[in-house]
Write an enzyme that holds these catalytic residues in place. Structure first.
Site, PDB file in Angstrom:
ATOM      1  N   LEU A 185      45.742  52.029  56.875  1.00 51.17           N
ATOM      2  CA  LEU A 185      46.155  50.761  57.477  1.00 51.17           C
ATOM      3  C   LEU A 185      45.027  49.726  57.344  1.00 51.17           C
ATOM      4  O   LEU A 185      45.269  48.601  56.910  1.00 51.17           O
ATOM      5  CB  LEU A 185      46.531  50.979  58.943  1.00 51.17           C
ATOM      6  CG  LEU A 185      47.036  49.731  59.665  1.00 51.17           C
ATOM      7  CD1 LEU A 185      48.154  50.101  60.624  1.00 51.17           C
ATOM      8  CD2 LEU A 185      45.928  49.047  60.412  1.00 51.17           C
ATOM      9  N   GLN A 235      44.633  48.556  53.758  1.00 52.11           N
ATOM     10  CA  GLN A 235      45.717  47.638  53.412  1.00 52.11           C
ATOM     11  C   GLN A 235      45.485  46.265  54.054  1.00 52.11           C
ATOM     12  O   GLN A 235      45.692  45.232  53.424  1.00 52.11           O
ATOM     13  CB  GLN A 235      47.055  48.208  53.887  1.00 52.11           C
ATOM     14  CG  GLN A 235      48.245  47.282  53.757  1.00 52.11           C
ATOM     15  CD  GLN A 235      48.703  47.073  52.324  1.00 52.11           C
ATOM     16  OE1 GLN A 235      48.528  47.954  51.491  1.00 52.11           O
ATOM     17  NE2 GLN A 235      49.264  45.924  52.043  1.00 52.11           N
ATOM     18  N   GLU A 236      45.070  46.260  55.313  1.00 59.42           N
ATOM     19  CA  GLU A 236      44.904  45.006  56.052  1.00 59.42           C
ATOM     20  C   GLU A 236      43.721  44.178  55.557  1.00 59.42           C
ATOM     21  O   GLU A 236      43.821  42.960  55.470  1.00 59.42           O
ATOM     22  CB  GLU A 236      44.735  45.296  57.547  1.00 59.42           C
ATOM     23  CG  GLU A 236      45.996  45.784  58.242  1.00 59.42           C
ATOM     24  CD  GLU A 236      47.057  44.707  58.416  1.00 59.42           C
ATOM     25  OE1 GLU A 236      46.771  43.504  58.191  1.00 59.42           O
ATOM     26  OE2 GLU A 236      48.183  45.058  58.774  1.00 59.42           O
ATOM     27  N   SER A 237      42.573  44.820  55.279  1.00 56.56           N
ATOM     28  CA  SER A 237      41.343  44.051  55.037  1.00 56.56           C
ATOM     29  C   SER A 237      40.404  44.652  54.006  1.00 56.56           C
ATOM     30  O   SER A 237      39.370  44.044  53.721  1.00 56.56           O
ATOM     31  CB  SER A 237      40.559  43.942  56.346  1.00 56.56           C
ATOM     32  OG  SER A 237      40.006  45.225  56.668  1.00 56.56           O
ATOM     33  N   TYR A 259      55.085  47.149  52.927  1.00 54.23           N
ATOM     34  CA  TYR A 259      53.839  47.428  53.642  1.00 54.23           C
ATOM     35  C   TYR A 259      53.771  48.913  54.010  1.00 54.23           C
ATOM     36  O   TYR A 259      52.745  49.571  53.797  1.00 54.23           O
ATOM     37  CB  TYR A 259      53.811  46.538  54.890  1.00 54.23           C
ATOM     38  CG  TYR A 259      52.661  46.738  55.848  1.00 54.23           C
ATOM     39  CD1 TYR A 259      51.455  46.081  55.668  1.00 54.23           C
ATOM     40  CD2 TYR A 259      52.801  47.545  56.984  1.00 54.23           C
ATOM     41  CE1 TYR A 259      50.417  46.221  56.576  1.00 54.23           C
ATOM     42  CE2 TYR A 259      51.766  47.693  57.888  1.00 54.23           C
ATOM     43  CZ  TYR A 259      50.579  47.033  57.680  1.00 54.23           C
ATOM     44  OH  TYR A 259      49.555  47.184  58.584  1.00 54.23           O
TER      45      TYR A 259
END
Length: 160
Positions: free
Chosen positions: A57, A60-62, A148
């Site tokens: 996660l 994927q986010e940052s 996502y």
């Protein structure tokens, strides 16, 4: 004036807040990606969240970068919105400084844990993290939410 990000109009106050947060993060000495990755793994173990899921996660986010601020003011490695940080603070009886990597990681992992407990499903928890549970229950999973989830499920193998 509202700025446009794709089809979503972002209020000027949100754009302003995001630019303030970007400037604050630029001025700080922040942990490396490797340090952030270790913080996430430690927090996930502490809170009973699958480490591979929390790492996927965050990647994927940052990409494990604390300096990232999205156009809608999602902050840091875990891309937590200020309003979500405040809600988590009330729920968990503490405050989170989302600009501080350790608090950002803790808030993101606690959010993921809360969503896993609330939904009983990794896919629904990820949908809640990305789209918001309220939106998912009102309109179902958006196509970008489904993508996502697929991305994170694929990334989990890299971090297992």
């Amino acid at each position: 004036a509202p700025r446009s990000s794709g089809t979503v109009r972002i209020p000027g106050s949100v754009s302003h807040s995001a630019s303030v947060h970007r400037a604050q993060l630029q001025a700080r000495h922040l942990p490396s990606k490797a340090q952030v990755r270790r913080m996430i793994a430690a927090s996930a173990r502490r809170h009973g969240v699958p480490v591979s899921l929390a790492l996927a996660l965050a990647y994927q986010e940052s990409g494990f970068q604390q300096r990232v601020v999205s156009p809608v003011d999602a902050i840091g490695a875990m891309q937590v919105l200020p309003s979500t940080g405040r809600s988590l603070g009330r729920l968990h009886g503490r405050t989170f400084d989302l600009l501080k990597a350790s608090d950002n990681v803790e808030a993101g992992v606690l959010l993921l844990r809360d969503l896993l407990e609330a939904t009983g499903s990794v896919d629904k928890a990820l949908a809640g993290y990305y789209q918001g549970l309220g939106s998912v229950s009102r309109v179902g999973m958006l196509p970008q939410t489904k993508q996502y989830i697929r991305n994170i499920q694929l990334l989990r193998h890299r971090f297992s």
